[in-house]
Design a protein around this motif. Structure first.
Motif, mmCIF file in Angstrom:
data_model
loop_
_atom_site.group_PDB
_atom_site.id
_atom_site.type_symbol
_atom_site.label_atom_id
_atom_site.label_comp_id
_atom_site.label_asym_id
_atom_site.label_seq_id
_atom_site.Cartn_x
_atom_site.Cartn_y
_atom_site.Cartn_z
ATOM 1 N N GLN A 216 -18.811 3.915 11.042
ATOM 2 C CA GLN A 216 -18.975 2.540 10.558
ATOM 3 C C GLN A 216 -18.299 2.376 9.202
ATOM 4 N N SER A 217 -18.524 3.337 8.310
ATOM 5 C CA SER A 217 -17.965 3.210 6.952
ATOM 6 C C SER A 217 -16.447 3.367 6.947
ATOM 7 N N ASN A 218 -15.890 4.144 7.891
ATOM 8 C CA ASN A 218 -14.430 4.262 8.000
ATOM 9 C C ASN A 218 -13.790 2.898 8.221
ATOM 10 N N ILE A 219 -14.358 2.115 9.151
ATOM 11 C CA ILE A 219 -13.789 0.802 9.493
ATOM 12 C C ILE A 219 -13.883 -0.148 8.307
ATOM 13 N N VAL A 220 -15.029 -0.139 7.616
ATOM 14 C CA VAL A 220 -15.200 -1.021 6.458
ATOM 15 C C VAL A 220 -14.226 -0.625 5.350
ATOM 16 N N ALA A 221 -14.035 0.693 5.154
ATOM 17 C CA ALA A 221 -13.103 1.160 4.122
ATOM 18 C C ALA A 221 -11.680 0.705 4.432
ATOM 19 N N THR A 222 -11.299 0.729 5.705
ATOM 20 C CA THR A 222 -9.966 0.252 6.105
ATOM 21 C C THR A 222 -9.836 -1.247 5.866
ATOM 22 N N ALA A 223 -10.860 -2.005 6.226
ATOM 23 C CA ALA A 223 -10.833 -3.456 5.993
ATOM 24 C C ALA A 223 -10.672 -3.749 4.501
ATOM 25 N N ARG A 224 -11.369 -2.986 3.676
ATOM 26 C CA ARG A 224 -11.274 -3.167 2.222
ATOM 27 C C ARG A 224 -9.858 -2.859 1.744
ATOM 28 N N GLY A 225 -9.274 -1.778 2.273
ATOM 29 C CA GLY A 225 -7.920 -1.397 1.872
ATOM 30 C C GLY A 225 -6.885 -2.410 2.307
ATOM 31 N N MET A 230 -3.378 -8.294 1.256
ATOM 32 C CA MET A 230 -3.262 -9.643 1.818
ATOM 33 C C MET A 230 -2.981 -10.630 0.694
ATOM 34 N N PRO A 231 -2.178 -11.643 0.948
ATOM 35 C CA PRO A 231 -1.799 -12.584 -0.110
ATOM 36 C C PRO A 231 -2.958 -13.469 -0.557
ATOM 37 N N SER A 232 -2.917 -13.883 -1.794
ATOM 38 C CA SER A 232 -3.924 -14.807 -2.330
ATOM 39 C C SER A 232 -3.219 -15.805 -3.240
ATOM 40 N N VAL A 233 -3.934 -16.806 -3.691
ATOM 41 C CA VAL A 233 -3.356 -17.853 -4.537
ATOM 42 C C VAL A 233 -2.740 -17.252 -5.801
ATOM 43 N N CYS A 411 -1.211 3.871 3.861
ATOM 44 C CA CYS A 411 -0.330 3.168 2.920
ATOM 45 C C CYS A 411 -0.005 1.772 3.444
ATOM 46 N N GLY A 412 0.434 0.919 2.532
ATOM 47 C CA GLY A 412 0.858 -0.425 2.918
ATOM 48 C C GLY A 412 1.755 -1.010 1.846
ATOM 49 N N PRO A 426 -0.456 4.190 -1.417
ATOM 50 C CA PRO A 426 -1.768 4.386 -0.785
ATOM 51 C C PRO A 426 -2.667 3.172 -0.991
ATOM 52 N N LEU A 427 -3.393 2.805 0.057
ATOM 53 C CA LEU A 427 -4.305 1.667 -0.018
ATOM 54 C C LEU A 427 -5.536 2.015 -0.835
ATOM 55 N N THR A 428 -6.214 0.983 -1.303
ATOM 56 C CA THR A 428 -7.465 1.186 -2.029
ATOM 57 C C THR A 428 -8.429 1.995 -1.167
ATOM 58 N N GLY A 429 -9.000 3.048 -1.745
ATOM 59 C CA GLY A 429 -9.965 3.874 -1.011
ATOM 60 C C GLY A 429 -9.351 5.091 -0.352
ATOM 61 N N THR A 430 -8.025 5.182 -0.340
ATOM 62 C CA THR A 430 -7.387 6.372 0.224
ATOM 63 C C THR A 430 -6.627 7.121 -0.864
ATOM 64 N N VAL A 431 -6.501 8.402 -0.661
ATOM 65 C CA VAL A 431 -5.708 9.234 -1.575
ATOM 66 C C VAL A 431 -4.711 10.014 -0.731
ATOM 67 N N LEU A 432 -3.594 10.359 -1.341
ATOM 68 C CA LEU A 432 -2.529 11.015 -0.595
ATOM 69 C C LEU A 432 -1.926 12.121 -1.444
ATOM 70 N N ARG A 433 -1.646 13.240 -0.791
ATOM 71 C CA ARG A 433 -0.922 14.314 -1.486
ATOM 72 C C ARG A 433 0.078 14.947 -0.534
#
Length: 647
Positions: A216-225, A230-233, A411-412, A426-433
């Motif tokens: 469950q938390s994996n999916i929410v973390a991806t949505a957050r990332g 996503m564009p905003s004003v 990443c995105g 890397p997206l928010t909530g992920t780390v990469l090495r």
């Protein structure tokens, strides 16, 4: 937010009366004979019908209670084997709300894969579609645990199959009725962040499909990332704010059994977008399932956001170029110049509004005319295709990198990044090495940019593989309190922290002279050749050259045959004709040189494959990625012949 249910309830509270899901009612189908004798099924559909977020919430509860009245209990796996449609997402959300793990299988998965996935997860309740009932009924003798089959109705299927005894068959629409009548004491279980939400079977480019356990938390973390890019004003004034704007819509047509589409739709729901369901057969006015004069899904929905995969974008590029070429040499040259001119200014961060109105508006209309952002993932997107699509559709193209094992997120790219071939930071909530790969010559100490195998860590990394502890231990590691997944992909990292995927460990082959060749890189470039629909490049360490197994584009091959005065040959005969094969080889060689491939990277011999490379053949995955081992096994006789003959 820690669980999918919390995320959905938050969206429902924010956007309750806004439109949520839309679908087109199907009234039947007609068969239409084409000039070449082929018969296409044309689907007759109405306009979009909609439900609100509040209505979605109510139906989630009813479907959940309906499933429980049929004997399903929390933590008991339920399988969804169906095409992308509203009922798919409704079923999944109902299960996730009451802590029932959802097992996902591609509708195009082969019989062996379906049997393996259902038996391994001990499925008792299977949710499918009426179109797939014949396949399911055929496989039931090999699915001993299945007791209930719930199927989504379709007006395209006029004949109901004969239901075997011993298994209960329930129409999906009855679930809500069962939910209304269910015992009020029937209650689900509130899921925790670490509970398994999805067991997603990857079609896999090698071996048996693997079930990835996504929490469950994996999916929410991806949505957050995903939301962070996503564009905003505040960032993109010309786009406007996506959140809760009724004018924005997301078109859903990719397989929901793929983590990329599933997470994209959950992000759309969390932003309050309308989601209009579509089908690849009816996506545009020109799709094979749309009658002449009727409107495709995109024309009616007019989406502002959509996801795609490189294979589809490559096909759009080839199709548009083919239309321009068919209008004569002047029109073709003018179109090429217009695209090149726009690419030049886009690279500098500018637009070409006059050209947009005069030339590209017609192409934009193919996908509804209002697309603002196109997200692509699942495979590398060739830089020239990226630039071409961005130019002709007048939209931003966001490229991402992720795997099922990382819940689609790693990443995105930012909308303001005008570079091509890069997958962003890397997206928010992920780390990469990066981890050194000496055999391939990649090191984190490389200059000017570090290179190595991508290892992804953080909140999006899944639990591992279902009932496969050995493979889980090989690919997943916990180090310094962080869970890491070793991807097998190779990347270089630029000074600004953005990433470019440059190779894959499994795609590397060593030729006789000791040169290492990246087959995946060559294949990605060859797919942009108009002749090539799909390709598998093969190299033997006992020889000094590569060969290519090519699934050709039928229309382009016919044009090539006509230049040789061989118009009357069948597709199979064209693929075997020596003159046509030699002409195809020259086309591929010229294209390879344009792509600046080195001499040793250009396939010396080419085999044109008349067989259809579809997921049900086992030669490609459900996402049309090649299954290298299966293809080479299938064509082993031809490979041996090409290497036995002198060059």
């Amino acid at each position: 937010m820690k669980t999918v249910d919390q995320l959905m309830r938050k969206s429902i509270s924010l956007y309750g009366d806004e439109l949520c899901f839309g679908w087109r009612e199907c009234f039947g189908a007609e068969e239409e004979v084409q000039p070449d004798g082929k018969v296409f099924k044309k689907i007759i559909q109405g306009d979009y019908k909609w439900m609100s977020y509040c209505e979605f919430d109510r139906r989630i509860d009813l479907v959940g209670k309906g499933l429980m009245s049929l004997g399903v209990r929390p933590r008991q796996n339920v399988c969804i084997l169906a095409e992308t449609r509203m009922e798919w997402m409704l079923s999944a959300q109902a299960c996730l709300r009451i802590n029932i793990p959802v097992v996902t299988l591609y509708a195009t998965l082969g019989e062996e894969g379906i049997i393996h996935g259902i038996n391994e997860t001990e499925i008792t309740h299977l949710i499918t579609s009426q179109e797939l009932l014949p396949k399911v009924i055929k496989l039931l003798p090999q699915l001993p645990s299945v007791t209930h089959v719930i199927y989504m109705e379709s007006k395209l299927e006029k004949e109901k199959p004969v239901f075997p005894s011993g298994v209960h068959f329930i129409v999906f629409s009855q679930l809500e009725t069962l939910g209304e009548k269910a015992d009020q004491e029937l209650r689900g279980e509130t899921p925790s962040p670490d509970d398994t939400a999805i067991i997603m079977y990857t079609s896999g480019s090698t071996g048996t499909p693997k079930g990835v356990m996504i929490t469950q938390s994996n999916i929410v973390a991806t949505a957050r990332g995903f939301q962070t890019i996503m564009p905003s004003v505040s960032s993109i004034e010309c786009f406007g704010d996506l959140r809760g704007d009724p004018g924005h819509a997301y078109i859903a047509y990719l397989p929901l059994a793929h983590i990329f589409e599933l997470c994209s739709e959950i992000v759309a729901l969390s932003l309050g977008l309308r989601i209009g369901f579509a089908s690849p057969l009816t996506l545009t006015d020109k799709s094979t399932g749309v009658k002449a004069g009727a409107k495709g899904d995109a024309t009616l929905l007019k989406p502002t956001a959509m996801a795609s995969v490189p294979l589809i974008l490559d096909r759009i590029r080839k199709s548009v170029s083919e239309v321009a070429r068919s209008k004569g040499e002047f029109a073709h040259m003018f179109f090429k110049h217009a695209v090149s001119y726009k690419m030049f200014w886009q690279k500098l961060g500018y637009d070409t509004p006059i050209l947009n109105a005069m030339v590209f508006s017609k192409m934009r209309a193919l996908v509804g005319g209002r697309i603002k952002v196109m997200a692509t993932g699942s495979a590398p997107l060739p830089a020239d295709t990226h630039a071409f699509i961005k130019a002709i559709l007048c939209c931003d193209v966001v490229q991402g990198y992720g795997l099922t094992e990382t819940t689609a997120a790693a990443c995105g790219t930012e909308l303001t990044d005008t570079r091509l071939g890069c997958v962003g930071a890397p997206l928010t909530g992920t780390v990469l090495r990066l981890v050194d790969w000496p055999e391939g010559g990649y090191f984190s100490t490389d200059r000017p940019n570090p290179r190595g195998e991508i290892v992804v860590g953080g909140a999006t990394v899944s639990k591992g593989y279902y009932k496969n502890e050995q493979l889980t231990r090989e690919c997943f590691k916990v180090e310094d309190g962080t869970r890491w997944f070793y991807t097998g992909d190779v990347a270089e990292v630029f000074p600004d922290g953005t990433v470019k995927v440059i190779d894959r460990k499994k795609d590397l082959v060593k030729l006789q002279f000791g040169e290492y060749i990246s087959l995946g890189k060559i294949e990605a470039l060859l797919k942009s050749c108009p002749l090539v629909e799909n390709v598998c490049v093969y190299g033997s360490s006992m020889h000094t050259y590569l060969i290519a197994l090519v699934a050709p584009n039928e229309k382009y091959l016919e044009q090539l045959a006509s230049t040789l005065n061989k118009e009357n040959l069948s597709f199979e005969e064209m693929c075997e004709d020596p003159e046509i094969v030699n002409a195809a080889k020259r086309e591929i060689h010229e294209h390879s040189k344009k792509c600046q491939l080195h001499k040793m990277e250009i396939p010396t011999k080419v085999k044109l494959c008349s067989e259809s490379w579809q997921p049900d053949t086992g030669l490609v995955t459900a996402g049309f990625k090649i299954r290298r081992k299966q293809i080479t096994n299938y064509y082993q006789k031809h490979i041996d012949e090409m290497y036995s003959k002198s060059t």
